[in-house]
Design a protein around this motif. Structure first.
Motif, PDB file in Angstrom:
ATOM      1  N   ASN A 283      -0.389  -1.609   3.076  1.00 56.07           N
ATOM      2  CA  ASN A 283      -0.537  -2.018   1.676  1.00 56.07           C
ATOM      3  C   ASN A 283       0.721  -1.726   0.870  1.00 56.07           C
ATOM      4  OD1 ASN A 283      -3.157  -3.087   1.784  1.00 56.07           O
ATOM      5  ND2 ASN A 283      -4.082  -1.068   1.577  1.00 56.07           N
ATOM      6  N   THR A 284       1.306  -0.552   1.156  1.00 57.05           N
ATOM      7  CA  THR A 284       2.548  -0.202   0.450  1.00 57.05           C
ATOM      8  C   THR A 284       3.644  -1.204   0.770  1.00 57.05           C
ATOM      9  OG1 THR A 284       1.936   2.141   0.545  1.00 57.05           O
ATOM     10  CG2 THR A 284       4.236   1.619   0.074  1.00 57.05           C
ATOM     11  N   GLU A 285       3.768  -1.532   2.052  1.00 56.74           N
ATOM     12  CA  GLU A 285       4.794  -2.499   2.467  1.00 56.74           C
ATOM     13  C   GLU A 285       4.506  -3.881   1.877  1.00 56.74           C
ATOM     14  OE1 GLU A 285       8.280  -3.677   4.100  1.00 56.74           O
ATOM     15  OE2 GLU A 285       7.450  -1.641   4.108  1.00 56.74           O
ATOM     16  N   SER A 286       3.236  -4.259   1.915  1.00 56.98           N
ATOM     17  CA  SER A 286       2.866  -5.571   1.384  1.00 56.98           C
ATOM     18  C   SER A 286       3.144  -5.665  -0.108  1.00 56.98           C
ATOM     19  CB  SER A 286       1.381  -5.837   1.659  1.00 56.98           C
ATOM     20  OG  SER A 286       0.950  -7.024   1.044  1.00 56.98           O
ATOM     21  N   LEU A 287       2.801  -4.600  -0.854  1.00 58.08           N
ATOM     22  CA  LEU A 287       3.027  -4.632  -2.293  1.00 58.08           C
ATOM     23  C   LEU A 287       4.505  -4.508  -2.633  1.00 58.08           C
ATOM     24  CD1 LEU A 287      -0.031  -2.567  -3.510  1.00 58.08           C
ATOM     25  CD2 LEU A 287       0.406  -4.977  -3.899  1.00 58.08           C
ATOM     26  N   PHE A 288       5.269  -3.813  -1.781  1.00 62.13           N
ATOM     27  CA  PHE A 288       6.716  -3.784  -2.006  1.00 62.13           C
ATOM     28  C   PHE A 288       7.315  -5.177  -1.820  1.00 62.13           C
ATOM     29  CE2 PHE A 288      11.048  -3.415  -0.349  1.00 62.13           C
ATOM     30  CZ  PHE A 288      11.652  -2.751  -1.402  1.00 62.13           C
TER      31      PHE A 288
ATOM     32  N   ASN B 232       2.615   8.692  -0.889  1.00 59.47           N
ATOM     33  CA  ASN B 232       2.867   7.269  -0.653  1.00 59.47           C
ATOM     34  C   ASN B 232       3.458   6.589  -1.891  1.00 59.47           C
ATOM     35  OD1 ASN B 232       1.811   6.066   2.088  1.00 59.47           O
ATOM     36  ND2 ASN B 232       0.340   7.639   1.514  1.00 59.47           N
ATOM     37  N   TYR B 233       2.937   6.949  -3.077  1.00 62.82           N
ATOM     38  CA  TYR B 233       3.443   6.306  -4.283  1.00 62.82           C
ATOM     39  C   TYR B 233       4.874   6.739  -4.578  1.00 62.82           C
ATOM     40  CZ  TYR B 233       3.735   4.414  -8.953  1.00 62.82           C
ATOM     41  OH  TYR B 233       4.130   3.703 -10.054  1.00 62.82           O
ATOM     42  N   SER B 234       5.203   7.989  -4.271  1.00 62.22           N
ATOM     43  CA  SER B 234       6.575   8.459  -4.484  1.00 62.22           C
ATOM     44  C   SER B 234       7.550   7.679  -3.613  1.00 62.22           C
ATOM     45  CB  SER B 234       6.673   9.954  -4.186  1.00 62.22           C
ATOM     46  OG  SER B 234       5.835  10.689  -5.056  1.00 62.22           O
ATOM     47  N   LYS B 235       7.172   7.474  -2.355  1.00 63.15           N
ATOM     48  CA  LYS B 235       8.036   6.689  -1.465  1.00 63.15           C
ATOM     49  C   LYS B 235       8.152   5.243  -1.962  1.00 63.15           C
ATOM     50  CE  LYS B 235       6.895   9.455   2.632  1.00 63.15           C
ATOM     51  NZ  LYS B 235       6.253   9.447   3.972  1.00 63.15           N
ATOM     52  N   PHE B 236       7.011   4.714  -2.412  1.00 62.09           N
ATOM     53  CA  PHE B 236       7.012   3.343  -2.930  1.00 62.09           C
ATOM     54  C   PHE B 236       7.912   3.232  -4.164  1.00 62.09           C
ATOM     55  CE2 PHE B 236       5.090   0.239  -5.888  1.00 62.09           C
ATOM     56  CZ  PHE B 236       5.192  -0.912  -5.123  1.00 62.09           C
ATOM     57  N   ASP B 237       7.809   4.202  -5.064  1.00 56.96           N
ATOM     58  CA  ASP B 237       8.605   4.173  -6.286  1.00 56.96           C
ATOM     59  C   ASP B 237      10.092   4.314  -5.977  1.00 56.96           C
ATOM     60  OD1 ASP B 237       8.584   4.111  -9.228  1.00 56.96           O
ATOM     61  OD2 ASP B 237       9.397   6.130  -9.051  1.00 56.96           O
ATOM     62  N   ALA B 238      10.427   5.152  -4.980  1.00 57.35           N
ATOM     63  CA  ALA B 238      11.836   5.303  -4.598  1.00 57.35           C
ATOM     64  C   ALA B 238      12.401   3.976  -4.081  1.00 57.35           C
ATOM     65  CB  ALA B 238      11.966   6.398  -3.539  1.00 57.35           C
ATOM     66  N   ARG B 239      11.626   3.272  -3.285  1.00 57.58           N
ATOM     67  CA  ARG B 239      12.083   1.967  -2.792  1.00 57.58           C
ATOM     68  C   ARG B 239      12.218   0.964  -3.942  1.00 57.58           C
ATOM     69  NH1 ARG B 239       8.736  -0.094   2.234  1.00 57.58           N
ATOM     70  NH2 ARG B 239      10.476  -1.579   2.206  1.00 57.58           N
ATOM     71  N   LEU B 240      11.281   1.054  -4.903  1.00 58.54           N
ATOM     72  CA  LEU B 240      11.369   0.148  -6.053  1.00 58.54           C
ATOM     73  C   LEU B 240      12.648   0.391  -6.846  1.00 58.54           C
ATOM     74  CD1 LEU B 240       7.799  -0.147  -7.616  1.00 58.54           C
ATOM     75  CD2 LEU B 240       8.901  -1.593  -5.939  1.00 58.54           C
ATOM     76  N   LYS B 241      13.030   1.675  -7.013  1.00 55.57           N
ATOM     77  CA  LYS B 241      14.241   1.987  -7.771  1.00 55.57           C
ATOM     78  C   LYS B 241      15.477   1.395  -7.098  1.00 55.57           C
ATOM     79  CE  LYS B 241      12.511   6.221  -9.940  1.00 55.57           C
ATOM     80  NZ  LYS B 241      12.647   7.695 -10.027  1.00 55.57           N
ATOM     81  N   ILE B 242      15.504   1.466  -5.777  1.00 54.67           N
ATOM     82  CA  ILE B 242      16.643   0.878  -5.048  1.00 54.67           C
ATOM     83  C   ILE B 242      16.677  -0.634  -5.267  1.00 54.67           C
ATOM     84  CG2 ILE B 242      17.601   0.480  -2.750  1.00 54.67           C
ATOM     85  CD1 ILE B 242      16.406   3.192  -1.919  1.00 54.67           C
ATOM     86  N   GLU B 243      15.509  -1.249  -5.179  1.00 58.06           N
ATOM     87  CA  GLU B 243      15.438  -2.707  -5.364  1.00 58.06           C
ATOM     88  C   GLU B 243      15.823  -3.095  -6.799  1.00 58.06           C
ATOM     89  OE1 GLU B 243      14.719  -6.432  -3.529  1.00 58.06           O
ATOM     90  OE2 GLU B 243      14.848  -4.394  -2.735  1.00 58.06           O
ATOM     91  N   VAL B 244      15.353  -2.290  -7.761  1.00 58.03           N
ATOM     92  CA  VAL B 244      15.686  -2.568  -9.158  1.00 58.03           C
ATOM     93  C   VAL B 244      17.174  -2.399  -9.399  1.00 58.03           C
ATOM     94  CG1 VAL B 244      15.392  -1.687 -11.510  1.00 58.03           C
ATOM     95  CG2 VAL B 244      13.400  -2.034 -10.068  1.00 58.03           C
ATOM     96  N   GLU B 245      17.755  -1.362  -8.789  1.00 56.34           N
ATOM     97  CA  GLU B 245      19.188  -1.130  -8.957  1.00 56.34           C
ATOM     98  C   GLU B 245      20.002  -2.288  -8.384  1.00 56.34           C
ATOM     99  OE1 GLU B 245      22.344   0.726 -10.544  1.00 56.34           O
ATOM    100  OE2 GLU B 245      20.227   1.277 -10.769  1.00 56.34           O
ATOM    101  N   LYS B 246      19.555  -2.836  -7.270  1.00 66.10           N
ATOM    102  CA  LYS B 246      20.236  -4.004  -6.702  1.00 66.10           C
ATOM    103  C   LYS B 246      20.171  -5.180  -7.669  1.00 66.10           C
ATOM    104  CE  LYS B 246      19.393  -2.925  -1.812  1.00 66.10           C
ATOM    105  NZ  LYS B 246      18.695  -3.370  -0.569  1.00 66.10           N
TER     106      LYS B 246
END
Length: 717
Positions: A315-320, A374-388
């Motif tokens: 679910n985390t991967e799918s929502l990412f 899980n949400y912390s890992k998800f949020d960290a990935r989101l920050k990288i994507e947002v920074e890109k």
């Protein structure tokens, strides 16, 4: 999705290992996030389980039905399309399990297969033939061994006291049932047979243990009975080829009730309050199968924890991926550069949509600690994507802003210093105004987070450089102008004497011109006096002329009015005479018409009288000859009187004709008299002419004019 058919969900290899074929995993992955309620139909082999599974689908064929003594169903089969549940937000998975106690399987394999069916189902349908007997109880002896093949937790021993929390609803279907329950319900019949029986031997105690295990493990249970579908034994073997309506009515009626109740009571599979989706169901099945193949006891909570963690990861991967897709869709490279606020708004909206969905799903799947992790890992990935995304927008912004500045710079018209005349007081205002307009136009077209930094670098390099060049040009122009000014001063000093001499000559000439001007002004004053006198005399003559002209116009108006009055009177007289003449002419025409008629009639009468007279004379002559009696004389006398009377009337007519001729003559004379009077009236118009008499005077040699009216003299013809 492939066409509806039965596929193998769990296969058993010749070595006794369990596996899930790829085809089944693909089907479950296609069902995906739909919540499922697995309905497993198990029981002794050759008891009609597959027929019951087909009826759950509303058909006669689907799952294979064997007609020989060999077991037809191997492993566990599944219908590849889920069935929508009527009373539940989920879908039913119809599973047909291999029959128990077949000659081709060992007890160990039956127990493992039975355990899998129990663990994976939310409704477990046990299908058997006949009544509940000691033998049928013995067939369920496999449940005693479940504690050896299933654990709830990882412990050294398992009592099975908590199994009921994880076990499905148990439904026992008794086929070919023929007993009269005497108003007892099938459920009561089941409960009576699950009560411990009085027994002192080992066999009786073992069967009571089976009863206690069933009631302990399956606290939700029910029972249904079905009569034999057909009486003909030969048709039983090929029942799938028959029409459902050809079966016994009491069978089809009870079967329809059973199917309806099974689908209505089916519930979505839940483990510790977590509703299983199709993908989670597949993960749980893989976990159980892996434990069995590794000769380990399947642990429900451990397997569930692994499935939930894996589902949370999916679910985390799918929502990412959903977040990345939404961000790319709403902020594609073609829309960049965009303002930082707009990009931030899009990012926040995407995060809000995906984060909320992730928290909701993780809350269902994970413990609070796992959810936070899980949400912390998800949020960290989101920050990288947002920074890109921000870096990409910044790059597009820098490129776009530089292009805007380049285009605006090429269109600029900065003031140029080519001479001292170009150094005006408004020069710096023009210079700063041009750059201000460029900056305003830049902010009107520039976009993105880099516009301020790009402009700052541009001002630092280009604007200051341009200002330095302008100041250098001003200094150069002033230096050149100073040199020219010194040369001009020298030339002016050399020309000063010439200007002084020229000034003295101009003063002398100016004095002479002043004297001439005074003389001319004196003469002009005299002429002005004479001109004023002439103007006064001219105005007096103009006034006299206006008075005479006014008198003339008044006299002419009076004459015109007099002539108009005379003409109007004459016209009235003529009109009156014309009316009388017209009336008399009409009367004359009438008289002439009557006269003509009378003349014509008199002529006819005269002719008639003449002819009568001749006839009378002849008659008289003959009468005189023939008879001379007194009677004949009287007739002749009367006849002569009539003739005389007719002659008198004729004479009267002739006299009337003469009167009409006289009247006509009188009218003609009257018309002539009217014409004469009209002519005479026309002659009475005054014939006047205007004459001019002027007398000279002594004052200013001016003559006064007098105008008079004089009667014209008649010209002799």
């Amino acid at each position: 999705m492939e066409a509806p058919t039965a596929i193998k969900l769990i296969d058993i290899t010749p070595d006794g290992e369990f596996r899930i074929p790829d085809r089944a995993m693909n089907v479950l992955q296609e069902i995906g996030d739909k919540r499922v309620a697995p309905i497993v139909i198990a029981g002794p082999w050759r008891s009609g389980k597959s027929f019951l599974a087909n009826r759950l689908l509303g058909q006669m064929k689907g799952f294979a039905i064997g007609s020989t003594v060999k077991a037809c169903t191997k492993g566990v089969w599944m219908w590849n399309q889920p069935v929508k549940l009527p009373n539940e937000d989920g879908y039913g998975l119809i599973l047909d399990a291999e029959g128990l106690n077949s000659t081709e399987r060992s007890t160990n394999t039956d127990t493992k297969l039975f355990a899998l069916s129990i663990l994976l189902s939310s409704l477990f349908v046990y299908n058997s033939r006949g009544h509940i007997t000691e033998t049928s109880i013995e067939d369920l002896s496999v449940v005693i061994n479940l504690t050896q093949h299933i654990h709830v937790k990882k412990t050294d021993s398992e009592s099975g006291l908590d199994f009921h929390k994880y076990f499905p609803t148990f439904c026992w279907v008794l086929r070919d049932f023929s007993l009269d329950l005497k108003k007892k319900s099938p459920r009561d019949y089941l409960e009576d047979n699950l009560k411990p029986q009085t027994a002192m031997d080992e066999e009786g105690l073992r069967k009571n243990a089976i009863r206690q295990t069933i009631t302990g493990f399956f606290q939700e249970r029910d029972c249904f009975t079905l009569v034999r579908p057909v009486n003909d034994e030969a048709k039983i073997a090929h029942i799938e080829d028959m029409q459902y309506g050809d079966l016994r009515p009491e069978f089809t009626k009870a079967c329809d009730v059973l199917i309806h109740r099974m689908l209505s009571r089916a519930r979505v599979k839940t483990v510790r309050g977590v509703a299983l989706t199709a993908s989670m169901f597949m993960g749980l099945a893989l976990e159980y199968i892996q434990s069995l193949n590794d000769h380990e006891t399947p642990t429900i909570l451990t397997a569930l924890e692994r499935v939930l963690l894996d589902e949370a990861r999916k679910n985390t991967e799918s929502l990412f991926e959903s977040f990345s897709g939404k961000l790319e869709e709403r902020a594609p490279p073609s829309s960049m550069p965009m303002e930082e606020e707009d990009l931030t708004s899009i990012i926040d909206q995407c995060k809000l949509e995906t984060s909320g969905e992730l928290i909701r799903k993780l809350h269902e799947l994970c413990s609070p600690n796992d959810l936070v992790d899980n949400y912390s890992k998800f949020d960290a990935r989101l920050k990288i994507e947002v920074e890109k995304a921000r870096e990409s927008n910044l790059g597009y912004s820098e490129e776009s802003c530089r292009a805007v500045l380049q285009e605006l710079t090429e269109k600029m018209t900065l003031p140029k210093i080519q001479g001292i005349a170009d150094v005006k007081p408004t020069l710096m205002l023009e210079f700063t105004g041009e750059w201000s307009r460029l900056i305003d136009d830049y902010y009107a077209h520039a976009k993105g987070p880099a516009k301020d930094q790009v402009l700052a670098d541009f001002v630092k390099n280009r604007v200051l450089t341009s200002l330095g060049e302008l100041l250098k040009d001003i200094i150069d122009v002033y230096s050149e102008s100073e040199s020219r000014l010194q040369l001009t001063i020298s030339e002016l000093q050399g020309s000063e004497k010439k200007w002084r001499t020229l000034f003295e000559n101009n003063e002398r000439i100016l004095g002479e011109r002043t004297r001439e001007k005074d003389e001319l002004m004196a003469k002009n004053s005299e002429l002005e006096l004479r001109d004023d006198q002439l103007q006064r005399d001219l105005k007096a003559r103009e006034n006299d002329l206006k008075s005479l002209k006014s008198f003339q116009e008044m006299e002419m108006a009076n004459l015109r009015q007099l002539n108009e009055n005379i003409l109007r009177e004459k016209t009235l007289i003529i009109d009156d005479l014309n009316k009388k003449l017209t009336s008399m002419t009409n009367k004359l025409d009438d008289i002439e018409g009557e006269n003509q008629k009378l003349q014509n009639e008199n002529i006819r009468n005269a002719a008639q009288l003449k002819s009568h007279s001749k006839l009378i004379e002849q008659s008289l002559g003959e009468s005189k000859k023939k008879s001379k009696s007194a009677q004949q004389q009287n007739v002749i006398s009367t006849l002569y009187k009539n003739i005389k009377s007719g002659l008198d009337e004729f004479k009267l007519l002739l006299s009337e004709v003469d009167d009409a001729a006289k009247q006509k003559k009188l009218i003609l004379e009257l018309q002539k008299e009217v014409n004469d009077k009209e002519f005479a009236a026309n002659k009475k118009v005054l014939e006047l002419s205007l004459i001019h008499i002027s007398e000279p005077t002594r004052l200013g040699m001016i003559s006064y004019a007098v105008f008079c009216l004089k009667k014209k003299k008649k010209k002799k013809k």
